[in-house]
Motif scaffolding. Structure first.
Motif: not given
Ligand code: AMP
Length: 381
Positions: A9-21, A272-287
């Protein structure tokens, strides 16, 4: 060490994952049949179908870990990649979430409160289910429903036949209608070692079945703790790695689960803008087996989904205006199309009152204030 992350998948969720990664030093390979997939800007794009064995093999062989940005990944595709490299979240979580009946049954078995539900495969099944549940109730397709599609609310006996006519071709589930005071979601990230972190319970407002606004933090610690217990039992049961979202209804002070998403979720974009770490960054950190980041709120945040096209004033305002108003714009660079999620804005503030003023002003500029009954989301349930 993990360097290359493959994403189905390369939609907006993948886009924001890549931006965080990218700042973490990660590289991305996306597989998506859409020629103009919006994540492609941030990595290599394999343009191929979800069932293209050669393309899936290529992705699996060149990635250190593979994840996905949507839950309807075909079972055979996930298995093929799993034979070549680790896939997180575990495909078992995908299969459970792909079928509402399997999903609700699992939640019920885990002791997570859900509305009453029955499988429906025939007209007599539907009549029997409505008799047991009572009206109103909701008839939904078991698979491929999203953003309120593939479902009908039954309020009167005459609605049964109409709903059967429109949905009866698919396998169905009939569930009790929940007259909720609010909708919310809890998002958590679980690392490979089982360490789990939670973002603040988020309040969500939908318009025509599509998420319109999310706000966090919005609930007290007691509800937060209850929601955490619910999602933790799912995460542990599935021996899960990555980010999961659990959508909930708040009714008479109780939380009832609706569905879970085995991926990053629209209602977590505010992080992304309101938490210490975004869901996108922590997803990548986890996997990737990295330590998870802090998930606490760093400000009060309201996220507005932008549908169709970016509002004109998004491009008219100066940088100074954005900063002074604490508006965080996210343009997914997608071709505008009616109803399409093409971006979001998160408005942040240091206090709840500050947020109310800012968000209400923004909502009226966006022209959504009246339609969304914006006061409802800002006033606590
Ligand atoms: P879903 O596709 O299950 O996420 O449903 C989309 C939206 O429909 C939800 O966010 C709710 O606003 C509404 N909805 C779904 N199921 C129910 C239910 N059982 N009772 C009341 N509203 C529901």
């Amino acid at each position: 060490m993990i360097k290359t992350v493959g994403i189905l998948g390369a939609g907006q969720l993948a886009r924001m994952l890549a931006q965080a990664g990218l700042p973490l030093g990660l590289k991305f390979i996306f597989l998506d049949p859409a020629v103009d997939a919006c994540a492609a800007e941030f990595g290599e794009h394999i343009c191929a179908g979800w069932d293209d064995e050669a393309a899936l093999t290529d992705l699996g062989q060149r990635s250190d870990v593979v994840t996905f940005d949507f839950e309807n990944v075909p079972e055979v595709s996930a298995s093929l990649i799993e034979s070549l490299c680790p896939v997180y979240p575990p495909p078992r979580a995908l299969y459970q979430s792909q079928d509402r009946l399997r999903e609700k049954t699992m939640m019920q078995e885990l002791g997570i409160p859900v509305a009453p539900f029955y499988p429906v495969a025939s007209r007599p099944d539907l009549i029997a289910a409505v008799e047991k549940i009572g009206l109103p109730c909701v008839l939904k397709t078991r698979r491929f429903g999203y953003d309120g599609k593939g479902q009908a609310v039954l309020r009167f006996q005459e609605d049964l036949e109409r709903a059967w006519q429109s949905l009866g071709d698919s396998e169905l589930i009939c569930e009790g209608f929940v007259p909720f005071q609010a909708e919310c979601s809890i998002i958590a990230a679980r690392g490979r070692d089982g360490e789990t972190v939670y973002w603040p319970l988020t309040r969500n407002l939908h318009r025509e079945g599509i998420l319109a606004v999310s706000m966090a933090p919005a609930f007290d610690q007691q509800l937060q703790a209850r929601a955490e217990v619910m999602i933790k039992s799912l995460l542990d049961h599935l021996d899960y790695t990555g980010v999961m979202a659990l959508e909930l209804f708040l009714m008479d002070g109780e939380l009832l689960a609706n569905e879970f998403a085995p991926r990053v979720h629209n209602s977590g974009h505010w992080s992304i803008d309101g938490a210490g770490t975004s869901q996108f960054e922590n997803h990548l950190r986890a996997i990737c087996g990295l330590p998870l980041g802090e998930t606490h709120s760093t400000s009060y945040a309201v996220m507005f989904n932008l549908l169709g096209e970016m509002p004109a004033f998004a491009t008219q305002q100066s940088v100074d205006q954005f900063l002074s108003q604490a508006m965080h714009w996210h343009d997914y660079h997608k071709t505008p199309r009616e109803g399409r999620k093409i971006g979001h804005v998160t408005v942040t503030a240091e206090s709840e009152t500050g947020l109310e003023a800012r968000a209400a002003q923004f909502a009226s500029e966006l022209g959504v204030a009246a339609e969304l009954n914006f006061e409802t989301i800002l006033s606590k349930p």
